[in-house]
Design an enzyme around this catalytic site. Structure first.
Site, mmCIF file in Angstrom:
data_model
loop_
_atom_site.group_PDB
_atom_site.id
_atom_site.type_symbol
_atom_site.label_atom_id
_atom_site.label_comp_id
_atom_site.label_asym_id
_atom_site.label_seq_id
_atom_site.Cartn_x
_atom_site.Cartn_y
_atom_site.Cartn_z
ATOM 1 N N GLU A 69 0.845 -1.196 0.000
ATOM 2 C CA GLU A 69 0.000 0.000 0.000
ATOM 3 C C GLU A 69 0.882 1.249 0.000
ATOM 4 O O GLU A 69 1.547 1.529 1.012
ATOM 5 C CB GLU A 69 -0.879 -0.039 1.256
ATOM 6 C CG GLU A 69 -2.238 0.596 1.055
ATOM 7 C CD GLU A 69 -3.063 0.582 2.335
ATOM 8 O OE1 GLU A 69 -3.059 -0.444 3.038
ATOM 9 O OE2 GLU A 69 -3.690 1.617 2.618
ATOM 10 N N ASP A 257 8.300 -12.012 13.123
ATOM 11 C CA ASP A 257 6.992 -12.653 13.206
ATOM 12 C C ASP A 257 5.934 -11.610 13.589
ATOM 13 O O ASP A 257 5.661 -11.383 14.770
ATOM 14 C CB ASP A 257 7.079 -13.778 14.256
ATOM 15 C CG ASP A 257 5.783 -14.552 14.383
ATOM 16 O OD1 ASP A 257 4.764 -14.131 13.806
ATOM 17 O OD2 ASP A 257 5.788 -15.578 15.081
ATOM 18 N N HIS A 355 -4.562 9.337 -0.618
ATOM 19 C CA HIS A 355 -4.667 7.906 -0.868
ATOM 20 C C HIS A 355 -4.933 7.608 -2.340
ATOM 21 O O HIS A 355 -4.243 6.815 -2.967
ATOM 22 C CB HIS A 355 -5.868 7.423 -0.050
ATOM 23 C CG HIS A 355 -5.741 6.031 0.433
ATOM 24 N ND1 HIS A 355 -5.125 5.715 1.601
ATOM 25 C CD2 HIS A 355 -6.169 4.872 -0.105
ATOM 26 C CE1 HIS A 355 -5.174 4.406 1.774
ATOM 27 N NE2 HIS A 355 -5.797 3.887 0.744
#
Ligand code: MEV
Length: 403
Positions: A69, A257, A355
């Site tokens: 993104e 992780d 965005h």
């Protein structure tokens, strides 16, 4: 032969014979990936972006972010540049270790006080066995126990040194459990596994002059959004998603992780029984102050970190000598940077403006392979502030006609 026992090429062939179209992959890469994971048939790639100027405790860093993104990397850079104009963030960590849990069934003859007397000896025994961990500065630090009816809950604190420590902790716990099973009054081990409960906590703080973010009114709005996030779970979870945008991207880039961190973070957000924002934004005098604490059970060695060239590239960007403590502080700082950028956007122009502009590149990439057309199309979409695919198609047709 079972599917997992096949060579990766044979697995690919099996899928292809069923009509599944697989992407091309280099043989050497496929073989290497097969050593890393299970049932491997291909690879999934992510773009690696960077944060340009993150200042943590007076030190400047380039920070790798692996995420698809574009707005996540843009937001981190925006937040980090504001932090830099305000002297950067201060960070501190409490890296005592990670928890392991052993649960045992006990009978009427069991004495908790009797077992507790054995704990220092057990700690010593484990640390004598796991000498390499002790040599690296880690080891078992503490064992505590609570009895609830016929169940005994042991909590074992393991300092994993520079690794995340899951594998080592599990080996330690299983070793300890076999020793404990021989103890009077203990019937059997139910399980012995690390706990992802929040540990290895890192806190970052930043003090922002409102002039660097558009003035006092903007700063007050950010603080108000901060307050809403503490009160309202619907807002809190979205606020925390923005935080994890930044944290996960660096965790993935550094081969850590992120699932463990996500799980621990949810506990922290719920620590008093109500789900709340992990960050706090308040006005202190004439400054906007931001603060964030996250559990950072991460490492700079261990797991697949050394084996992965892509992850090693991330460490080259960060600086090869980086410690797990510094990496934790960088990750939480990026997370707070993403959080601030999101709060600034939603409390002023909204996020869609920035965005959509960034997503426009994806729309353009789908419509044409021609570099020149791509540039023209993107420029036209930005100047018209219309980022829809249908409009992009019309614009492209126009560009082609004019050619
Ligand atoms: C989007 O990926 C993240 C935000 O929704 C976070 C927030 O609202 O704070 C913008």
């Amino acid at each position: 032969m079972k599917f997992y026992q096949l060579e990766p090429e044979a697995r690919r062939k099996l899928l292809q014979d069923e009509g599944i179209a697989l992407g091309q992959i280099d043989d050497t890469v496929l073989r290497r990936l097969d050593e890393l994971s299970e049932n491997v048939v291909g690879q999934l790639r992510l773009p690696l972006g960077v944060v340009q100027n993150l200042i943590v405790n007076g030190q400047k860093y380039w920070v790798p972010m692996a995420v698809e993104e574009p707005s996540v990397v843009a937001a981190a850079n925006h937040g980090a540049s504001i932090f830099a104009r305000n002297g950067g963030v201060t960070a501190s960590s409490d890296r005592q270790g990670i928890y392991g849990q052993i649960v045992l069934k006990v009978n009427a003859s069991f004495s908790l006080i009797g077992l507790e007397k054995e704990f220092p000896k057990l700690v010593e025994l484990v640390n004598q066995k796991f000498t390499s961990l002790v040599r690296h500065g880690g080891g078992v630090k503490k064992i505590t126990a609570v009895q609830k009816e016929n169940l005994l809950y042991l909590k074992v604190l393991v300092d994993p040194a520079e690794a995340m420590g899951a594998n080592k902790t599990n080996s330690i716990l299983e070793f300890l459990a076999t020793k404990l099973e021989a103890h009077a009054g203990i019937d059997e081990k139910l399980f012995a596994i690390l706990s992802n409960y929040p540990s290895q906590l890192t806190t970052v703080k930043v003090k922002i002059d409102p002039e660097t973010i558009g003035g006092l009114q903007v700063a007050r709005r950010v603080a108000l959004l901060g307050k809403i996030g503490l009160d309202d779970p619907y807002r809190a979870v979205t606020n925390n998603k923005g935080i994890m945008n930044g944290a996960d991207a660096v965790l993935i880039a550094t081969g850590n992780d992120y699932r463990a961190i996500e799980a621990a973070t949810a506990v922290l957000a719920n620590h008093d029984g109500q789900y709340r924002s992990l960050s706090k934004w308040t006005m202190q005098g004439s400054y906007l102050v931001g603060e964030l604490t996250l559990p950072m059970a991460i490492g700079v060695v261990g797991g697949s970190i050394k084996a992965r060239h892509d992850v090693q590239q991330s460490f080259a960007i960060l600086g090869q000598k980086i410690t797990s403590k510094t990496l934790a502080e960088i990750i939480v700082s990026v997370a707070l940077a993403n959080n601030l950028a999101a709060l600034l956007a939603i409390s002023t122009v909204g996020i869609q403006a920035g965005h959509m502009k960034l997503q426009a590149r994806n729309v353009v990439a789908e419509l044409t392979d021609n570099e020149h057309e791509r540039k023209q199309l993107l420029a036209a979409m930005i100047s018209e502030k219309n980022y829809s695919e249908s409009h992009a198609k019309e614009l492209l047709a126009k560009i082609r006609k004019e050619k």
